[in-house]
Scaffold this motif. Structure first.
Motif, short mmCIF file in Angstrom:
data_model
loop_
_atom_site.label_atom_id
_atom_site.label_comp_id
_atom_site.label_asym_id
_atom_site.label_seq_id
_atom_site.Cartn_x
_atom_site.Cartn_y
_atom_site.Cartn_z
N PHE A 131 0.89 -1.16 0.00
CA PHE A 131 0.00 0.00 0.00
C PHE A 131 0.93 1.21 0.00
CE2 PHE A 131 -2.19 3.47 2.06
CZ PHE A 131 -3.46 3.42 1.53
N ASP A 132 0.76 2.09 -0.96
CA ASP A 132 1.63 3.26 -1.00
C ASP A 132 0.86 4.44 -1.61
OD1 ASP A 132 3.54 5.21 -1.44
OD2 ASP A 132 5.11 3.75 -1.91
N PRO A 133 0.55 5.46 -0.78
CA PRO A 133 -0.22 6.60 -1.31
C PRO A 133 0.51 7.36 -2.42
CG PRO A 133 0.46 6.99 0.97
CD PRO A 133 0.82 5.57 0.66
N TRP A 135 1.56 5.96 -4.95
CA TRP A 135 1.24 5.25 -6.20
C TRP A 135 0.73 6.27 -7.23
CZ3 TRP A 135 -2.96 4.98 -9.37
CH2 TRP A 135 -4.08 5.69 -8.93
N GLY A 190 -7.08 7.36 -2.74
CA GLY A 190 -8.20 6.50 -3.19
C GLY A 190 -8.31 5.18 -2.44
N GLY A 219 -16.95 -0.63 -1.90
CA GLY A 219 -16.50 -1.84 -1.20
C GLY A 219 -16.23 -1.64 0.27
N ASP A 220 -16.51 -0.46 0.81
CA ASP A 220 -16.18 -0.18 2.21
C ASP A 220 -17.45 -0.04 3.03
OD1 ASP A 220 -13.31 0.03 1.75
OD2 ASP A 220 -13.85 1.81 0.60
N GLU A 263 -13.95 -4.60 -9.78
CA GLU A 263 -14.64 -3.35 -9.44
C GLU A 263 -14.47 -2.30 -10.54
OE1 GLU A 263 -16.68 -2.55 -7.18
OE2 GLU A 263 -16.51 -4.16 -5.70
N VAL A 310 -2.47 -6.47 -2.92
CA VAL A 310 -1.15 -6.37 -3.58
C VAL A 310 -0.19 -7.43 -3.02
CG1 VAL A 310 0.87 -4.90 -3.98
CG2 VAL A 310 -1.44 -3.91 -4.08
P1 ADP Z 1 -12.11 0.94 -4.24
O1 ADP Z 1 -11.62 2.34 -4.38
O2 ADP Z 1 -12.75 0.39 -5.48
O3 ADP Z 1 -12.86 0.68 -3.00
P2 ADP Z 1 -9.64 0.02 -3.11
O4 ADP Z 1 -10.05 0.44 -1.76
O5 ADP Z 1 -8.99 -1.30 -3.22
O6 ADP Z 1 -10.82 0.03 -4.13
O7 ADP Z 1 -8.65 1.13 -3.61
C1 ADP Z 1 -8.23 1.20 -4.93
C2 ADP Z 1 -7.82 2.62 -5.13
O8 ADP Z 1 -6.65 2.89 -4.35
C3 ADP Z 1 -7.40 2.92 -6.56
O9 ADP Z 1 -8.50 3.39 -7.32
C4 ADP Z 1 -6.37 3.99 -6.35
O10 ADP Z 1 -6.99 5.25 -6.13
C5 ADP Z 1 -5.69 3.59 -5.07
N1 ADP Z 1 -4.55 2.65 -5.23
C6 ADP Z 1 -4.27 1.80 -6.26
N2 ADP Z 1 -3.19 1.07 -5.99
C7 ADP Z 1 -2.76 1.44 -4.76
C8 ADP Z 1 -1.68 1.05 -3.92
N3 ADP Z 1 -0.83 0.10 -4.27
N4 ADP Z 1 -1.56 1.67 -2.72
C9 ADP Z 1 -2.42 2.63 -2.32
N5 ADP Z 1 -3.44 3.04 -3.06
C10 ADP Z 1 -3.63 2.46 -4.26
#
Ligand code: ADP
Ligand code: MG
Length: 346
Positions: A131-133, A135, A190, A219-220, A263, A310
């Motif tokens: 997880f890396d903001p 990204w 995100g 999804g939350d 999704e 991931v």
């Molecule tokens: P959703 O947004 O559909 O609920 P997630 O909570 O899994 O899905 O988050 C996916 C979102 O997180 C992506 O749309 C992007 O904004 C962001 N993201 C994508 N890859 C990463 C990552 N490796 N680490 C942190 N944020 C990420």
């Protein structure tokens, strides 16, 4: 409610031993039934509203429909406020200011944003950057929106990979400032902001006396209190490939987030491209079809579901084992379902 009284009624005291017994038991019974009678007037109110570009679903058990409507309005305003601070897509948000200043300087932020970024960096550290903001250096080279699908080129990915590194997020608690070490770096929340917004929504509901509710944002989800006293809310987890559900769980005062490759995605040349990026490769993460995380709050379940997606099943299960109050349900890339110890699927 009052009992019939007077000698004319068959249950008049003293008329027979049986009626005497009934006349003592009945008031007691009604006393016990009292709370149930008032609870049964509670209704389940469901409402959907679009906020922060997501369909938000409220389910509230209450007798007061007006209070629920007023709370939904307050939550809508709160979501707009959160988006106006935390979106990496809109100009003028605090996050966009930090991104604009990357490599140039720092920006003073509120306690709220500082806390959220600190949690995001902590999850990044805990997951070795799965997880890396940051990204978000890739946010414009990939596009998963229907109609504007775009696959990043190898050159773009190589260039952006050099800008993804959570260790280069500069957080200074003393001055409450945030910065990014290198020009071109960017923050994107995100994977965590929606979970935080859900927590805020439930805080608002609880403040307004609506403590039996579910708030679901994509999804939350936060499951608060009970459907009726003694009966848990039931929530279903979608199967990532088949019609129908993977599982249905009875939950209370817990958060649950699912990250899935179904999704936001597109298929090109028989390859599925979706919105969870592996910061090590720059391509969509490929070890899972879906990851569901249960956690004490939604900010955490949101970030961890993205992170474990991931990391993949092996490291994901290890991580869940390490973290108190965290459980996980993983569907791996072959469709196999794996769960942590505290989860029982029926
Ligand atoms: P959703 O947004 O559909 O609920 P997630 O909570 O899994 O899905 O988050 C996916 C979102 O997180 C992506 O749309 C992007 O904004 C962001 N993201 C994508 N890859 C990463 C990552 N490796 N680490 C942190 N944020 C990420
Ligand atoms: Mg998430």
């Amino acid at each position: 409610m009052s009992l019939p009284s007077g000698n004319s009624t068959p249950l008049a005291p003293g008329s027979s031993p049986l009626s005497r017994a009934v006349s003592t038991v009945l008031p007691l019974l009604l006393l016990l039934l009292g709370p149930m009678v008032s609870v049964s007037s509670a209704q389940i109110i469901k409402e959907q509203r679009t906020m922060m570009g997501t369909e938000i679903e409220f389910t509230v058990s209450t007798e007061n429909k007006e209070a629920a409507e007023a709370a939904f309005d307050a939550i809508e305003a709160e979501f707009e406020r959160i988006e106006s601070v935390m979106s990496e897509w809109k100009a003028g948000t605090a996050i966009s200011e930090i991104n604009d200043m990357a490599g140039k300087g720092t920006v003073e932020v509120t306690d709220e944003l500082f806390m959220l970024l600190a949690v995001a960096k902590e999850v990044a550290t805990l997951t070795g950057g799965a997880f890396d903001p940051t990204w978000a250096a890739m946010r414009t080279i990939w596009d998963f929106r229907p109609g504007s699908e775009r696959i990043a080129t190898k050159e773009e990915i190589t260039a952006a990979l050099g800008l993804i590194d959570y260790r280069q997020i500069l957080l200074d608690q003393e001055s409450m400032t945030v910065g990014l070490e290198k020009k071109g770096m960017a923050l994107g929340l995100g994977g965590i902001a929606k979970g935080y917004a859900v927590d805020r929504a439930v805080e608002i509901l609880v403040e307004k006396g609506l403590g039996n509710a579910i708030v679901k944002a994509g999804g939350d989800m936060r499951v608060q209190g009970e459907r009726v006293p003694g009966k848990k809310w039931k929530v279903s987890i979608k199967h990532p490939r088949k019609e129908g559900n993977l599982a249905t769980l009875g939950l209370k005062n817990l958060s649950i987030s699912t990250s899935g490759d179904y999704e936001r995605f597109f298929i090109k040349n028989a390859t599925l491209y979706h919105h969870i990026i592996d910061p090590k490769t720059g391509y969509p993460a490929s070890k899972c079809q879906s990851v569901t995380v249960l956690a004490p709050d939604t900010m955490t379940s949101d970030a961890l579901s993205t992170a474990i997606f991931v990391l993949g099943p092996k490291k994901g299960l290890e991580l869940a084992r390490m973290l108190k109050g965290v459980e996980v349900i993983i569907v791996d890339s072959s469709g196999k379902v794996l769960t942590s110890k505290g989860v029982e699927l029926h």
